[in-house]
Design a protein around this motif. Sequence first.
Motif, PDB file in Angstrom:
ATOM      1  N   MET A   1       0.821  -1.196   0.000  1.00  0.00           N
ATOM      2  CA  MET A   1       0.000   0.000   0.000  1.00  0.00           C
ATOM      3  C   MET A   1       0.862   1.257   0.000  1.00  0.00           C
ATOM      4  O   MET A   1       0.535   2.223  -0.661  1.00  0.00           O
ATOM      5  N   LYS A   2       1.950   1.230   0.727  1.00  0.00           N
ATOM      6  CA  LYS A   2       2.844   2.396   0.777  1.00  0.00           C
ATOM      7  C   LYS A   2       3.416   2.702  -0.602  1.00  0.00           C
ATOM      8  O   LYS A   2       3.518   3.863  -0.986  1.00  0.00           O
ATOM      9  N   LYS A   3       3.734   1.649  -1.371  1.00  0.00           N
ATOM     10  CA  LYS A   3       4.262   1.860  -2.717  1.00  0.00           C
ATOM     11  C   LYS A   3       3.225   2.538  -3.604  1.00  0.00           C
ATOM     12  O   LYS A   3       3.554   3.413  -4.395  1.00  0.00           O
ATOM     13  N   ASP A   4       1.964   2.128  -3.454  1.00  0.00           N
ATOM     14  CA  ASP A   4       0.896   2.743  -4.231  1.00  0.00           C
ATOM     15  C   ASP A   4       0.723   4.218  -3.849  1.00  0.00           C
ATOM     16  O   ASP A   4       0.490   5.064  -4.697  1.00  0.00           O
ATOM     17  N   ALA A   5       0.842   4.512  -2.559  1.00  0.00           N
ATOM     18  CA  ALA A   5       0.713   5.891  -2.088  1.00  0.00           C
ATOM     19  C   ALA A   5       1.835   6.755  -2.641  1.00  0.00           C
ATOM     20  O   ALA A   5       1.603   7.892  -3.065  1.00  0.00           O
TER      21      ALA A   5
ATOM     22  N   ALA B   1      -2.505   9.816   1.125  1.00  0.00           N
ATOM     23  CA  ALA B   1      -2.692   8.620   0.302  1.00  0.00           C
ATOM     24  C   ALA B   1      -2.635   7.335   1.128  1.00  0.00           C
ATOM     25  O   ALA B   1      -3.271   6.349   0.781  1.00  0.00           O
ATOM     26  N   THR B   2      -1.893   7.355   2.232  1.00  0.00           N
ATOM     27  CA  THR B   2      -1.798   6.169   3.088  1.00  0.00           C
ATOM     28  C   THR B   2      -2.858   6.158   4.175  1.00  0.00           C
ATOM     29  O   THR B   2      -2.965   5.191   4.921  1.00  0.00           O
ATOM     30  N   GLY B   3      -3.625   7.229   4.281  1.00  0.00           N
ATOM     31  CA  GLY B   3      -4.669   7.295   5.298  1.00  0.00           C
ATOM     32  C   GLY B   3      -4.179   7.763   6.648  1.00  0.00           C
ATOM     33  O   GLY B   3      -4.930   7.748   7.623  1.00  0.00           O
ATOM     34  N   GLN B   4      -2.940   8.203   6.730  1.00  0.00           N
ATOM     35  CA  GLN B   4      -2.389   8.686   7.998  1.00  0.00           C
ATOM     36  C   GLN B   4      -2.889  10.080   8.329  1.00  0.00           C
ATOM     37  O   GLN B   4      -2.813  10.505   9.477  1.00  0.00           O
TER      38      GLN B   4
END
Length: 55
Positions: A1-5, A35-38
């Motif tokens: 997911m981090k790569k997608d963000a 993008a990561t929801g943080q």
Amino acid sequence: MKKDAIRLAKQVAGTMAIEGMSLKRSEYNRLVRCATGQQSTSETIKKVILQYTSK
């Protein structure tokens, strides 16, 4: 997911650069956090509007 963000943030940054609006490192990091929801996108939008609104 981090790569997608990160990929999404790079795409946004690239599009903005094409339009002559380069992002600062802190702004790019803000995109990644959203993008990561943080970080809440709605709150981020409000802060950015306040930051760039003419006073």
